[in-house]
Design a protein around this motif. Structure first.
Motif, PDB file in Angstrom:
ATOM      1  N   MET B 149      -0.236 -40.872 -19.413  1.00 51.63           N
ATOM      2  CA  MET B 149      -0.437 -39.034 -19.107  1.00 51.63           C
ATOM      3  C   MET B 149      -0.604 -39.694 -17.122  1.00 51.63           C
ATOM      4  O   MET B 149      -1.033 -40.384 -16.507  1.00 51.63           O
ATOM      5  N   VAL B 150       0.187 -38.951 -16.039  1.00 53.04           N
ATOM      6  CA  VAL B 150       0.226 -38.991 -15.114  1.00 53.04           C
ATOM      7  C   VAL B 150      -0.611 -37.829 -15.086  1.00 53.04           C
ATOM      8  O   VAL B 150      -0.755 -36.679 -15.346  1.00 53.04           O
ATOM      9  N   VAL B 151      -1.406 -38.484 -14.096  1.00 53.88           N
ATOM     10  CA  VAL B 151      -2.658 -36.905 -13.447  1.00 53.88           C
ATOM     11  C   VAL B 151      -2.278 -37.011 -11.984  1.00 53.88           C
ATOM     12  O   VAL B 151      -2.004 -38.100 -10.859  1.00 53.88           O
ATOM     13  N   VAL B 152      -1.639 -36.129 -11.218  1.00 56.04           N
ATOM     14  CA  VAL B 152      -1.530 -35.610  -9.795  1.00 56.04           C
ATOM     15  C   VAL B 152      -2.788 -34.475 -10.017  1.00 56.04           C
ATOM     16  O   VAL B 152      -3.015 -33.215  -9.632  1.00 56.04           O
ATOM     17  N   HIS B 153      -2.969 -35.628  -8.129  1.00 53.91           N
ATOM     18  CA  HIS B 153      -4.161 -34.728  -7.886  1.00 53.91           C
ATOM     19  C   HIS B 153      -3.927 -33.549  -6.782  1.00 53.91           C
ATOM     20  O   HIS B 153      -3.073 -33.960  -5.588  1.00 53.91           O
ATOM     21  N   ASN B 154      -3.623 -32.317  -7.275  1.00 55.06           N
ATOM     22  CA  ASN B 154      -2.562 -31.351  -5.755  1.00 55.06           C
ATOM     23  C   ASN B 154      -4.122 -30.790  -5.497  1.00 55.06           C
ATOM     24  O   ASN B 154      -5.308 -30.450  -5.398  1.00 55.06           O
ATOM     25  N   VAL B 155      -4.379 -31.177  -3.980  1.00 59.06           N
ATOM     26  CA  VAL B 155      -5.507 -30.913  -2.427  1.00 59.06           C
ATOM     27  C   VAL B 155      -4.590 -29.764  -2.851  1.00 59.06           C
ATOM     28  O   VAL B 155      -3.082 -29.127  -1.406  1.00 59.06           O
ATOM     29  N   ILE B 156      -5.453 -27.930  -2.949  1.00 64.42           N
ATOM     30  CA  ILE B 156      -4.942 -26.907  -2.413  1.00 64.42           C
ATOM     31  C   ILE B 156      -5.502 -26.768  -0.347  1.00 64.42           C
ATOM     32  O   ILE B 156      -6.519 -26.722  -0.725  1.00 64.42           O
ATOM     33  N   ALA B 257      -2.129 -37.646 -27.766  1.00 64.28           N
ATOM     34  CA  ALA B 257      -2.020 -37.207 -28.858  1.00 64.28           C
ATOM     35  C   ALA B 257      -0.832 -36.382 -29.183  1.00 64.28           C
ATOM     36  O   ALA B 257       0.495 -35.383 -29.782  1.00 64.28           O
ATOM     37  N   GLU B 258      -1.409 -34.937 -28.605  1.00 63.87           N
ATOM     38  CA  GLU B 258      -0.587 -33.969 -28.368  1.00 63.87           C
ATOM     39  C   GLU B 258       0.147 -33.446 -27.139  1.00 63.87           C
ATOM     40  O   GLU B 258       0.673 -32.134 -26.663  1.00 63.87           O
ATOM     41  N   GLY B 259       0.726 -34.517 -26.533  1.00 57.44           N
ATOM     42  CA  GLY B 259       1.203 -34.447 -25.488  1.00 57.44           C
ATOM     43  C   GLY B 259       1.137 -33.471 -24.616  1.00 57.44           C
ATOM     44  O   GLY B 259       1.579 -32.403 -23.637  1.00 57.44           O
ATOM     45  N   ALA B 260       0.288 -32.957 -23.947  1.00 51.96           N
ATOM     46  CA  ALA B 260      -0.491 -32.265 -23.403  1.00 51.96           C
ATOM     47  C   ALA B 260       0.029 -32.212 -21.754  1.00 51.96           C
ATOM     48  O   ALA B 260       0.376 -33.335 -20.901  1.00 51.96           O
ATOM     49  N   ASN B 261       0.609 -30.962 -21.872  1.00 54.75           N
ATOM     50  CA  ASN B 261       1.366 -30.977 -20.025  1.00 54.75           C
ATOM     51  C   ASN B 261       0.532 -29.957 -19.654  1.00 54.75           C
ATOM     52  O   ASN B 261       0.473 -28.990 -20.001  1.00 54.75           O
ATOM     53  N   GLY B 262       0.279 -29.414 -18.178  1.00 51.38           N
ATOM     54  CA  GLY B 262      -0.528 -28.486 -17.459  1.00 51.38           C
ATOM     55  C   GLY B 262      -0.869 -28.575 -15.552  1.00 51.38           C
ATOM     56  O   GLY B 262      -1.611 -30.187 -15.623  1.00 51.38           O
ATOM     57  N   THR B 263      -1.523 -27.943 -15.613  1.00 52.64           N
ATOM     58  CA  THR B 263      -1.720 -27.782 -13.879  1.00 52.64           C
ATOM     59  C   THR B 263      -2.920 -26.950 -14.826  1.00 52.64           C
ATOM     60  O   THR B 263      -3.126 -25.654 -15.194  1.00 52.64           O
ATOM     61  N   THR B 264      -3.922 -27.989 -14.097  1.00 55.22           N
ATOM     62  CA  THR B 264      -5.450 -26.799 -14.183  1.00 55.22           C
ATOM     63  C   THR B 264      -6.280 -26.485 -12.034  1.00 55.22           C
ATOM     64  O   THR B 264      -5.755 -27.604 -11.376  1.00 55.22           O
ATOM     65  N   ALA B 265      -5.844 -25.685 -12.103  1.00 58.10           N
ATOM     66  CA  ALA B 265      -7.180 -25.174 -10.482  1.00 58.10           C
ATOM     67  C   ALA B 265      -8.404 -25.023 -11.358  1.00 58.10           C
ATOM     68  O   ALA B 265      -8.625 -24.132 -12.048  1.00 58.10           O
ATOM     69  N   PHE B 266      -9.201 -25.119 -10.408  1.00 59.42           N
ATOM     70  CA  PHE B 266     -10.821 -24.665 -10.200  1.00 59.42           C
ATOM     71  C   PHE B 266     -10.865 -24.311  -9.232  1.00 59.42           C
ATOM     72  O   PHE B 266     -10.948 -25.165  -7.527  1.00 59.42           O
ATOM     73  N   GLU B 267     -12.399 -23.994  -8.570  1.00 58.31           N
ATOM     74  CA  GLU B 267     -13.007 -23.240  -8.100  1.00 58.31           C
ATOM     75  C   GLU B 267     -14.430 -23.745  -8.375  1.00 58.31           C
ATOM     76  O   GLU B 267     -15.424 -24.002  -9.512  1.00 58.31           O
ATOM     77  N   LEU B 268     -14.958 -24.489  -7.146  1.00 58.76           N
ATOM     78  CA  LEU B 268     -16.617 -25.803  -7.471  1.00 58.76           C
ATOM     79  C   LEU B 268     -17.900 -24.709  -6.785  1.00 58.76           C
ATOM     80  O   LEU B 268     -17.167 -24.491  -5.793  1.00 58.76           O
ATOM     81  N   ARG B 318     -12.098 -25.746  -2.876  1.00 58.79           N
ATOM     82  CA  ARG B 318     -11.051 -25.896  -4.481  1.00 58.79           C
ATOM     83  C   ARG B 318      -9.864 -26.744  -4.808  1.00 58.79           C
ATOM     84  O   ARG B 318      -9.582 -27.575  -3.225  1.00 58.79           O
ATOM     85  N   ASP B 319      -9.778 -26.633  -6.305  1.00 58.72           N
ATOM     86  CA  ASP B 319      -8.737 -28.114  -5.878  1.00 58.72           C
ATOM     87  C   ASP B 319      -7.460 -27.820  -7.263  1.00 58.72           C
ATOM     88  O   ASP B 319      -8.084 -26.815  -8.091  1.00 58.72           O
ATOM     89  N   ALA B 320      -7.068 -28.585  -7.724  1.00 58.45           N
ATOM     90  CA  ALA B 320      -6.222 -28.603  -8.757  1.00 58.45           C
ATOM     91  C   ALA B 320      -5.431 -29.613  -9.261  1.00 58.45           C
ATOM     92  O   ALA B 320      -5.433 -30.639  -8.692  1.00 58.45           O
ATOM     93  N   PHE B 321      -5.755 -29.834 -10.940  1.00 61.07           N
ATOM     94  CA  PHE B 321      -4.725 -31.742 -10.782  1.00 61.07           C
ATOM     95  C   PHE B 321      -3.726 -30.999 -11.851  1.00 61.07           C
ATOM     96  O   PHE B 321      -4.226 -29.903 -13.265  1.00 61.07           O
ATOM     97  N   THR B 322      -2.411 -31.012 -11.622  1.00 64.62           N
ATOM     98  CA  THR B 322      -1.540 -31.686 -13.026  1.00 64.62           C
ATOM     99  C   THR B 322      -1.569 -32.893 -13.967  1.00 64.62           C
ATOM    100  O   THR B 322      -1.230 -33.690 -12.836  1.00 64.62           O
ATOM    101  N   PHE B 323      -1.173 -32.621 -15.202  1.00 61.87           N
ATOM    102  CA  PHE B 323      -1.390 -33.426 -16.132  1.00 61.87           C
ATOM    103  C   PHE B 323       0.195 -33.579 -16.625  1.00 61.87           C
ATOM    104  O   PHE B 323       0.979 -32.797 -17.118  1.00 61.87           O
ATOM    105  N   ARG B 324       0.792 -34.514 -16.670  1.00 56.55           N
ATOM    106  CA  ARG B 324       2.620 -34.763 -17.522  1.00 56.55           C
ATOM    107  C   ARG B 324       2.261 -35.561 -18.283  1.00 56.55           C
ATOM    108  O   ARG B 324       1.630 -36.765 -18.416  1.00 56.55           O
ATOM    109  N   SER B 325       2.315 -35.565 -19.506  1.00 54.19           N
ATOM    110  CA  SER B 325       2.518 -36.486 -20.916  1.00 54.19           C
ATOM    111  C   SER B 325       3.659 -36.671 -20.865  1.00 54.19           C
ATOM    112  O   SER B 325       4.287 -35.693 -21.846  1.00 54.19           O
TER     113      SER B 325
END
Lengths: 172, 329
Positions: B149-156, B257-268, B318-325
């Motif tokens: 799994m590649v986790v990309v830390h995207n700084v917005i 196991a599910e080969g999850a891909n996607g970008t999660t943006a969040f706000e704290l 605010r920040d976001a992470f992208t996951f590529r499997s």
């Protein structure tokens, strides 16, 4: 005590159950051990050892049920062994400004830090009795089973520990 | 005799402390300490006993430490490997080294090269969210075939709208553009054989997708307001202690196991002490487990609080992470 594991023989099922066990109990065991030994890094190492011991026990004896009490018993024995081995119970005083600095990072309450400084002065057996009952939420009967003693002995240890805690925390 | 009576008082005091004493035991304790000065001085009355225990309970309730430890079989495997290596002959060691090099070349480098990361442009609710990850850092390869799994830390960073030009003040302001100015790439791998079979459940994945879509609504806080004079660019209001690495989401095994891909943006929402109090998913990845992993990691971070007049004030991060499997192999 709550039974957290039932006997299974399949290796994949053991891994899955252990994963659940780690997820459910890692925080509780780690916090308990951190209070016992007073050091986060050591507590993490000991927590890892506890789950590793559980994993190996299940691999060798898959028919044996595993309980939360077993985890706490192993954790208590590990902590007591560590404290006796390193002889840090008395030799390293838990001064508030020095040793509790790392606690300040993730603890919001000064009470928590003061309590840790006071627990550092307790004999391991008394600390174990207090933490098993107040932190793990066991009754004196259950804590006695974990510590291998009687319920009255646990109550007496709790009482003596409280006497020490009260005197130390009043000084602070 | 006196000593035995006082020891009995200790047991009763312990029972009171643990909330296990009966009325008769409490009465017995009261009767004893009323006539025993050492016990009343040393042990205290019932209220004092309960007050000390309340202090212990309060300390327990305020604990926030939530460590995450590695699954035991990883440690067991490491221990076995170490013991085996210590006892192996030179020829065996050479063979293992050879296999290791081959595995590195076959799977490690290949997997690292075969994961180009394209820019992601998300357009929602009139906003342009551009996530431009840098090249993936090369990490040590695993010796076994693994799902990774590649986790990309995207700084917005939010760019404020351009200052309104005279004569155009009545026009609709341009929408703000979100740029990514920095990325940190992390990569984690897990052996495919270690993913429990019972977690490879497609039904569970469908439920996770549905739950993630249900919380997809986006907030309006990204939309900068129109104003005559542009303020300085709105960067992060607070920075995590320890830098970007402080937030390190760990995808659960089911994501592999599910080969999850996607970008999660969040706000704290960060309080005046630098402690996150609320995490909101502003863009769901489509996998609830990934969103939860991000929020869980974010809530563990601590921030340097924003101060006004020397006092910490609440702020937003605010920040976001992208996951590529690779989908498991």
């Amino acid at each position: 005590m709550e039974e957290v594991y039932l006997a299974v023989h399949d290796s994949a099922a053991i891994n899955a159950r252990i994963e659940l066990l780690v997820r459910d109990y890692q925080t509780r065991i780690a916090r308990y051990l951190r209070r016992m030994v007073g050091d986060s890094e050591v507590a993490l190492d000991l927590t890892q050892e506890v789950f590793l011991a559980a994993f190996r026990m299940l691999k060798q004896h898959p028919e044996r049920p595993l309980t939360a009490g077993w985890l706490y018993k192993t954790a208590t024995n590990s902590a007591i062994s560590h404290l006796r081995r390193k002889k840090i119970v008395r030799m390293i005083p838990l001064e508030r400004d020095h040793d509790t600095r790392s606690w300040r990072i993730d603890e919001q309450s000064a009470v928590s830090v003061d309590l840790q400084a006071a627990i550092g002065h307790l004999p391991p057996e008394q600390a174990g009795a207090v933490l098993l009952t107040s932190y793990a939420g066991y009754s004196s009967q259950e804590a006695a089973a974990v510590l291998g003693t009687s319920a009255d002995a646990v109550r007496q240890r709790v009482c003596r520990a409280m006497k020490t805690l009260r005197s130390i925390m009043m000084e602070q | 005799m006196v000593r035995n009576v006082c020891e009995r008082a200790e047991i009763l005091a312990g029972a009171i402390a643990l909330g296990e004493a009966t009325d008769n035991e409490r009465a017995e304790y009261r009767e004893h300490v009323a006539s025993c000065a050492p016990c009343i001085e040393g042990l205290g009355g019932e209220l004092e006993i309960e007050r000390v225990m309340a202090t212990v309970a309060r300390a327990r309730d305020t604990e926030t430490w939530e460590p995450v430890i590695a699954p035991p079989w990883h440690v067991a495997a490491r221990s076995r490997n170490r013991a085996w290596r210590m006892g192996a002959l030179a020829a065996g060691i050479a063979l293992v080294a050879s296999v290791g090099v081959h595995a590195f070349v076959a799977y490690g480098l290949g997997a690292a090269k075969a994961t180009p990361v394209d820019p992601i442009v998300i357009d929602y609710d009139g906003q342009h969210l551009t996530l431009e990850p840098r090249a993936i850092a090369k990490h040590a390869a695993t010796k076994v075939r693994s799902a990774h799994m590649v986790v990309v830390h995207n700084v917005i960073h939010l760019e404020a709208p351009r200052a309104a030009v005279a004569g155009e003040s009545a026009r609709k302001p341009e929408p703000p553009v979100v740029h990514v100015v920095r990325t940190v790439v992390a990569r984690s791998a897990v052996a495919a054989s270690n993913i429990p079979i019972w977690r490879r459940d497609p039904v569970g994945a469908a439920k996770a997708d549905a739950a993630a879509l249900a919380q997809a609504p986006l907030p309006q806080e990204h939309r900068a307001e129109s104003m005559a004079v542009a303020p300085p660019p709105v960067i992060r209001e607070v920075e995590p202690v320890g830098g970007d690495a402080a937030i390190d989401p760990v995808p659960p095994m089911i994501a592999y196991a599910e080969g999850a891909n996607g970008t999660t943006a969040f706000e704290l929402v960060v309080d005046g002490h630098g402690i996150p109090t609320k995490c909101t998913i502003t863009k769901a990845s489509g996998y609830l487990v990934l969103d939860h992993a991000v929020c869980k990691a974010a809530m563990k971070a601590r921030f340097i609080p924003r101060e006004i007049n020397g006092r910490g004030v609440p702020s937003i991060y605010r920040d976001a992470f992208t996951f590529r499997s690779n989908g498991g192999s």
